[in-house]
Motif scaffolding. Structure first.
Motif, short mmCIF file in Angstrom:
data_model
loop_
_atom_site.label_atom_id
_atom_site.label_comp_id
_atom_site.label_asym_id
_atom_site.label_seq_id
_atom_site.Cartn_x
_atom_site.Cartn_y
_atom_site.Cartn_z
N ALA A 1 -35.09 -143.11 -126.89
CA ALA A 1 -34.14 -142.44 -127.79
C ALA A 1 -34.71 -141.12 -128.31
O ALA A 1 -33.95 -140.27 -128.79
N TYR A 2 -36.01 -140.93 -128.18
CA TYR A 2 -36.62 -139.68 -128.65
C TYR A 2 -36.13 -138.49 -127.83
O TYR A 2 -36.13 -137.36 -128.32
N VAL A 3 -35.66 -138.72 -126.61
CA VAL A 3 -35.09 -137.64 -125.80
C VAL A 3 -33.89 -137.05 -126.55
O VAL A 3 -33.72 -135.83 -126.61
N LYS A 4 -33.05 -137.91 -127.13
CA LYS A 4 -31.88 -137.44 -127.87
C LYS A 4 -32.30 -136.64 -129.11
O LYS A 4 -31.68 -135.63 -129.44
N VAL A 5 -33.33 -137.11 -129.79
CA VAL A 5 -33.83 -136.40 -130.97
C VAL A 5 -34.30 -135.01 -130.58
O VAL A 5 -33.96 -134.01 -131.24
N ARG A 6 -35.09 -134.92 -129.52
CA ARG A 6 -35.57 -133.61 -129.05
C ARG A 6 -34.43 -132.73 -128.57
O ARG A 6 -34.42 -131.53 -128.79
N PHE A 7 -33.44 -133.34 -127.90
CA PHE A 7 -32.28 -132.62 -127.40
C PHE A 7 -31.52 -131.96 -128.57
O PHE A 7 -31.17 -130.79 -128.51
N ILE A 8 -31.31 -132.72 -129.64
CA ILE A 8 -30.64 -132.20 -130.83
C ILE A 8 -31.46 -131.08 -131.45
O ILE A 8 -30.92 -130.04 -131.85
#
Length: 189
Positions: free
Chosen positions: A38-45
């Protein structure tokens, strides 16, 4: 995907890619734990927010030129700046997943290993006896995804090891375990 104490180990398909990329500086025989997917989504944002800010900043000359308030500079330069911001953001978005896959950590008997980076690779070894305190932080986006960042502060004031994108349960476990190991090693000195 195999789970281990709330963390993610490298899947078999990614193991060869990660192993080839990090082979030169990784210690032998280390089983790396990966951060939560889920950290991919955090970095994406984060990349999208940063890209929007840079687009606004780099669009100022274009807006001033189009409104006639600022002249004297080539028109192509006013268009180039926001274009570079957009391209930079798109490239950053494309490599975000790979950047997150490159983050890993491993707990050994005497130290903690933290690695990150795809172009500029870094493996940091933090001996438990050198840890002064362990910090767990959560921003609003991290909190929305149930993630946190664990930061280890060492006796050298300028050296900190950061493990972003771990679940809150894993962050609490790391804080307690690493603090206990640090105190035990410090007491043994």
């Amino acid at each position: 995907m195999e789970m281990n104490r709330g963390t993610h180990q490298v899947p078999e398909g990614d193991a060869a890619v990660v192993a080839d990329d990090q082979k030169a500086i990784d210690p032998e025989g280390v089983d790396w734990l990966r951060v939560d997917p889920a950290y991919v989504k955090v970095r994406f944002i984060g990349v999208l927010i940063g890209g929007a800010v840079w687009l606004l900043i780099t669009s100022v000359p274009l807006v001033l030129m189009l409104t006639g308030l600022w002249g004297g500079y080539p028109e192509w330069l006013a268009w180039l700046l926001p274009g570079v911001a957009v391209v930079w953001t798109l490239v950053d978005l494309i490599i975000t997943n790979r950047r997150v896959r490159a983050i890993g950590y491993a707990e050994r008997d005497d130290d903690l290993l933290v690695r990150q980076g795809i172009l500029f690779k870094k493996v940091l070894v933090v001996p438990y006896g050198r840890m002064q305190y362990v910090d767990v932080q959560m921003g609003p986006v991290d909190r929305a995804f149930g993630l946190c960042k664990v930061q280890l502060h060492t006796a050298a004031s300028d050296v900190t090891a950061t493990i972003p994108g771990v679940t809150t349960d894993e962050g609490a476990r790391l804080r307690e375990q690493l603090s206990a190991r640090g105190e035990a090693r410090l007491a043994g000195l």
